[in-house]
Design an enzyme around this catalytic site. Structure first.
Site, PDB file in Angstrom:
ATOM      1  N   GLU A 166       0.814  -1.232   0.000  1.00 47.37           N
ATOM      2  CA  GLU A 166       0.000   0.000   0.000  1.00 47.37           C
ATOM      3  C   GLU A 166       0.842   1.274   0.000  1.00 47.37           C
ATOM      4  OE1 GLU A 166      -3.223  -0.213   2.861  1.00 47.37           O
ATOM      5  OE2 GLU A 166      -4.008  -2.042   1.946  1.00 47.37           O
ATOM      6  N   GLU A 285      -5.213  -8.539  -0.726  1.00 50.24           N
ATOM      7  CA  GLU A 285      -5.944  -8.448   0.541  1.00 50.24           C
ATOM      8  C   GLU A 285      -7.401  -8.155   0.213  1.00 50.24           C
ATOM      9  OE1 GLU A 285      -4.569  -5.492   3.316  1.00 50.24           O
ATOM     10  OE2 GLU A 285      -2.481  -6.102   3.127  1.00 50.24           O
TER      11      GLU A 285
END
Lengths: 507, 507, 507, 507
Positions: A166, A285
């Site tokens: 991220e 995810e």
């Protein structure tokens, strides 16, 4: 608002319905250092025995508790580097023994290699750029080289490699600096390929909010620099912002369709590049909520909502990794209670949550041919005239509504056995049992055993005879319920002298 | 005939209700030679882990498959005796490792010591008198002496000794010859006491039909011969004669009261002898049916009927040994199907039958103080304000009738947790599941796992607040159902920020 | 310098020789947070199965990785305290399951409660005084209270309590401030007694160098303040200062007698106080070297040296806790190799080191009556005419010298069986095998298995006939060797027809 | 007669030496009914974990304790047949779980199908012809069909099928009637092929004494009747007639060469038929002695003698099945002692005998390329520059002679690690330990553990540097010893600061 919604399903056997079931490709985990723990091992063992994933992905490979990157001064006072693979071996051996392979996320930054001291999480992962990109590449290469020596190149090169986590959020990558990430990606990409060109490497591992810009610019960068990126990665969550209350966060779920559209946007961006059209997208995810203290993760609602998502996530994506398999986690600190809204399919104490069974059911239909799919059910055909059905009643808010599904199959055999495994708020709800026990923070061994037993699906069964060359039957799915059915022809006969009705005094 | 019967139960805490709970004293087994088998071991392990009996009793200690008694010719052509304890050690070590001790039944006759060749059962136990009573006594003494050397006199002398099995039936003792049995008893009694006077020895181990005559004459004999018999033994079954059909026998159950009266008769006979008044009576076998191919043993009916019996069997008797713990048995040959009406609490494949849970529930209330007992329920108080309840709905034939039980307790705490474990035809009925699977004779591993899971009690729970210093709640017990409840005060509070109703969207 | 030293031992059976064997009272461990790890659990399981200690003691109960002490801001912005026992329960449950109880060392300081930021070790234990002694006492009380709720007061009050670790060293207690320690001790002492007066509490837990001053002043303080301290604690190591080389430290052993005298000084100081005369002294840590990277811990030399110490440590002390049971430790960081000179009896990979067997041998003679003791051997008599011997050849530096021990016992039986378990550099030396394998840093599963097998004692046996009412035999003990012998009369005879000499073609 | 014999071995790496290693193809077992026992399972589990065989062959598939063949009378009084596969499933499931497959020997005769009552063994296998060959063929077909339904045709058709056992002995086949056997073979052959043509079927399973006549006539028969027999089977033992003494038989070993020639005769006979030239010969039983009470099976002599045989048995034969894996056997009754001369590689109590390691060592060299083979040693090369050596000193009678073997290899690397596993009368001799314990008939748990530990190979190791591009070293092999060596280059270096010589005080 309560009531019952009815649907009829006419199963056709002469055509295959599209359905890309990658339920068992990958699963998420707390940071790698936690993989040394016994409770972590026990939970992963349960998951592997009952479901069985191929890959596992989490953070922290290079974080300091794994102790890989080390520096020392030699006799002349020069700083030298050495690598310590003691804990890495323990973790990888443990994964090997459980039949699971790592989906390698390269990160975070070892403190001694870091350019700054910004960290993320209770366990303080350093999220700053490396002081030296050469040093970083050496670390990556030495680590992969060590793994190859220990487990063989044939195996290790099947482990996908993802660069960082991220980077589009400044909490995970200093200043969310896109150019710096692209530099990291390019350097890392070639370092890995240098070890073995068979490795497959992807990015940019973004959280799902910023996809339009980051994915497009990442691919643009790869295109311009001629980097043959192997796959694209992003994340996928389904809630609004949390409202904090004590140790917990409460969030509103977004409609399932909203996430589906958002993911489709990513697919379209990737496909808009000639060079990358059809390139694999891995959702590294996903879950309902993105915080590890949202009680929704422990509920039947979570299980039903995700059943719906598992029915279509493969449409645009090569895989989708549930975040996470278990509740040994620690990102927000150590939880106070066994049920604390952790991401895990398994609660501490080895207690499967309802969502565990959603995955287990989808795993069971892995090798079937899909014959029907809609918003509430999937039907697959397996060998020897066996059928499996998953049905769910998913909701964003409480409705009080059941659904009744009436199935009709073409039938050749006289009689069929139907086995139903049921997971809903009334029949398989360990959270409720824990609440009724008084929400104990410390579970006794007896309570753990009770909760584990209460956390398994209820099993029902029936025999149905065909009529007019059709097999017909109905099931009800409770609010937030998930059902798994196995339907098989009955071919044997009773043992000599055995009469079930007489035994049961039914006649 | 269907309907619902209602009862109210007002629990008093200031007085103890008489209840002699010996549920875990002893359990029956197939012949000792079968204790060498792995499936036997696995079933007994399950029984010991979940219930835990102190003693185990079965036939065949001296039968030829145990190979204890051996003869050979010496160089001069004389017949000599030698003993082989290889298998006996294997069996006893196995029992030790499972925490269970033998209740030693001395029998049947080794072929080479036998005076005739009459045998009983598929496995051919010889039931004739010994050629030489001295030889028999030597065998008994050598065996006990060997056990003492291996396990210590302190332990071995706590193992009760019973002489032979059901000598009042000619199939078990040639001609059911009473005088010959008394002779066997007396010789054996003194042989055992000679090894160690601490041994406790009993008889006459009769089946329950002939008690008046045999028990009376046995005690009369002991009295006349001044034999200080340590305890009296008999059996107890609850069915009419079987109707044979193929591999199976079907029988009508007798009313529970009938058996109770029959047992009380024995108590009265024993007590009528001054010398033996109050002497322990051990029921060394009991069950519904006395044949190992009566499907009733696999049913919920069996579980409920026996729950009733367990509530009063201790009134007149020192123990009562369920015949048998598992389905490795063989008296009528090898069964063709996993569910074949065997005596066991556990079916082959490690599947607990409903009756298993009746024993498990009674074991859980072992150390409580009884506060209420009637024909359908028992209430015991345990430490720390905890209560346990067993409730059952037992029937001789199908009635379609539920019972509703309403309990009221004096209450000090604000709120209580109630956990209910439910075993009835709808919720915990592996026989039905097996039937609905098509009555397979060979179970696959997946089917065994499914059946084992379906064979566990369903768990429900609730929270109840007190009202007027009383805790009140009702439960329904299905036909042939058995319920186990644990009631405890709730003393903890929710974790900071945790709100169950909000989690569940109940408000 | 090589050669052989001979001794003769005449065992007398009519008198008991003094010997206080507390080998299994307590063992040391790495910090409590490590007890969550699987490898830690596996090593402790091995230790408990083969040796079996009663107590386990280590640092870090209150360190931040255990997460017990927590603060938060309430809605009004006030700082509030809450306790988190999630990990403590996991650790204590794990200890319970392994049959071991904690010897509670209270420390180090939670970061949020600390008055400074001085830390010790790679894992950063805070060693400063509490900001608030009231807060500290609340923490101690809450923790003990929680343990009592979970495990019962009967059990928990048998767990000894020690206040802090080595406060006489400034690395462990800021400035080694004695008055501040006495304050901590007094406040803690009364806090613990307030929870339950049955708790036993001791200190000052000093390392062994400064005993004269600290022990005397500690007892003086207790005397003046009328603190009824329950026991006195100190540590005991047997080396000079280390010479550092890369990851390792090399040290010279001190003569065993030196340590014995040093410990006797402590005994004398304690006994010099009327109020504390005879008071228990617990050595809560001991080993050869006090650093976790001294290769001596992996050697046979360590095993023999400690055999000598175990033969007399009980003379002055109530217990002595080997530091530590296993090699999951981390005080100096994560080790690079399986054999790295860690304190453990067990190396990573579950490999017992020679020292493991020293403890296992002393545990086996726990319940015997001592009949002989000198500097190289111990003889104990057990039940049924059985004798056990431990013999050792301990050295500070390499000598090349064997010792030969000739034993003579009074003998009643005709013939005896002698079983010898041998641990020396030639027969049970996993370090050498690891070296000969090329000192691999990462062990394969096959190498671990090989090392585990090579790490077990060699077993030899013989039969000896008595002569002149005496049983006589000799053994040789290699340099740094430890032997364990079991001697028993042979009472059985060969099976009919069995002739061992003929089988072996010895005649 | 004692002394030392020296040999030098120059290993060449440029050519492969012929060596057909089928050590793990098949192993023998006690009758199938014994496979239900727990001790049997535990012993087979040990064998499979440490060695790992592909197939298992024994008697008794159709004997009455397996209960497969059943008859009953229907309502009209007609005799009907039914099959019971309950125990067969238990046995086959157990084999599946241990990764071993049956080599199906069809026999003996179910009592109800038998034409006479002649039996063999303590356990009474009926050895008479079937009353009806049609009935026999139905039984065979039903059994194979059932196995296919349960385990799949793909797997089951890889299970070889052998018709009957040793029909050339009248104790195993009434009157050793050759024509009747040929009839049985032909009928059975076609019955099996009818179930699935992929099955491979062989015979005549003769004991090794009569081979010339039986093998020749069997093949002549097959040739004349055009039966495409898939393989030829016979047995192979190496002793003279036994001398009986009590429970035991003592025999003189025949020279290894004698057996080799005898087997070669069979090879020549088979090859003399054009139709069968090169046809596989499976030795479906072999051992030193053919009686299960010959103490030689427990000795190191057995291990060394068989090492020699394993080095050449593959020259003429496709496989050779050691008779048997374990000591749960019963053909001569239940043994009185744990060491009783049973056939097994494993003694009762889970104690590996020396012979166990002979098989384990040969299994370890399974995938190597043979570089040297003579009468005392085998050298194979494996991947990555690793070599394995087996060396043995086999003898028919006691000689007192050691052998010294000096090996020279071409060497590229600087230094090599040599690991030696040693099994001889001094180092790995559980029989001797048992004798020195007093030959106990009942082993305590402690004795079993001691014996199991003493029954493992001693492990030694060394490092050798190359010299003149050669690696040279010598080993001594004790009388009746077997050694296994692994030789590998050492490529790693010591950890920073680690100095083994300093640790050991060797300098």
């Amino acid at each position: 608002m309560a009531g019952i919604e009815k649907k009829t399903i006419q199963v056709q056997l002469d055509q295959e319905v599209s359905f890309n079931n990658q339920v068992d490709y990958c699963v998420g985990t707390g940071r790698m250092g936690l993989a040394l723990q016994k409770e972590y091992y026990d939970q992963l063992k349960l998951v592997q025995e009952e479901i069985g994933f191929q890959y596992i992905r989490g953070h922290g490979l290079f974080s300091d508790d794994m102790a890989i990157y080390q520096e020392y001064e030699d006799d002349e006072g020069n700083t030298k580097v050495e690598y310590n693979f003691t804990y890495l071996d323990l973790v990888m051996d443990s994964y090997q023994s459980l039949g699971i392979k790592p989906f390698l996320e390269l990160g975070f930054m070892p403190e001694k290699m870091a350019s700054g001291n910004q960290t993320v999480f209770y366990w303080k992962g350093n999220v700053t750029q490396p002081k030296s990109y050469d040093g970083w590449c050496d670390l990556v290469k030495a680590t992969l080289q060590h793994l190859i020596e220990r487990y063989g190149a044939e195996q290790v090169t099947t482990w996908p490699v993802e660069v960082w986590n991220e980077p589009n959020l400044s909490v995970f990558w200093k200043d969310a600096d896109m150019d710096e990430y692209f530099k990291l990606f390019e350097r890392t990409f070639y370092a890995v390929k240098q070890v073995d060109a068979r490795f497959r490497i992807g990015g940019p591992a973004i959280c799902g909010v910023d996809d339009e810009r980051w994915i497009r610019e990442f691919l643009q960068f790869c295109k311009e620099r001629n980097i043959p990126v192997d796959f694209v990665t992003r994340h996928h969550y389904n809630t609004e912002m949390p409202e904090r209350e004590g140790h917990y966060g409460y969030q509103v779920l977004t409609a399932s369709e909203y996430g589906k559209e958002n993911l489709h946007t990513t697919r379209n961006i990737v496909d808009s590049f000639d060079a990358f059209k059809g390139k694999e997208i891995h959702i590294t995810e996903f879950n309902t909520s993105y915080i590890p203290n949202n009680p929704i993760h422990d509920t039947n609602q979570n299980a039903a909502y995700l059943a719906n998502q598992l029915s279509w996530l493969g449409d645009d994506n090569a895989s989708y990794s549930y975040w996470t398999f278990g509740d040994i986690f620690e990102e927000m600190g150590v939880p106070f209670s066994p049920f604390h809204g952790g991401f895990g399919m398994v609660a501490n104490g080895g207690i499967p949550k309802p969502t565990f069974w959603t995955f287990q059911f989808f795993k069971q239909i892995k090798d079937g041919i899909c014959r029907f799919r809609d918003d509430n059910t999937l039907v697959v055909e397996k060998l020897n005239g066996k059928y499996c059905i998953i049905a769910w009643n998913h909701n964003v808010t409480r409705t009080g509504k059941k659904i009744e599904l009436s199935y009709t199959f073409p039938a050749n055999e006289k009689e069929y056995s139907i086995i139903i495994q049921q997971v809903d708020e009334k029949t398989c709800n360990p959270l409720q049992l824990w609440h009724n026990l008084g929400e104990p923070q410390s579970l006794s061994e007896a309570q753990k055993k009770l909760l584990r037993e209460a956390a398994r699906p209820t099993i029902r069964s029936m025999r149905v005879e065909k009529s007019n060359q059709q097999l017909s039957f109905s099931i009800e799915v409770e609010e937030n319920g998930v059902l798994y059915l196995e339907i098989q022809p009955i071919r044997g006969i009773s043992d000599r002298g055995y009469d079930y009705k007489r035994v049961m005094q039914y006649e």
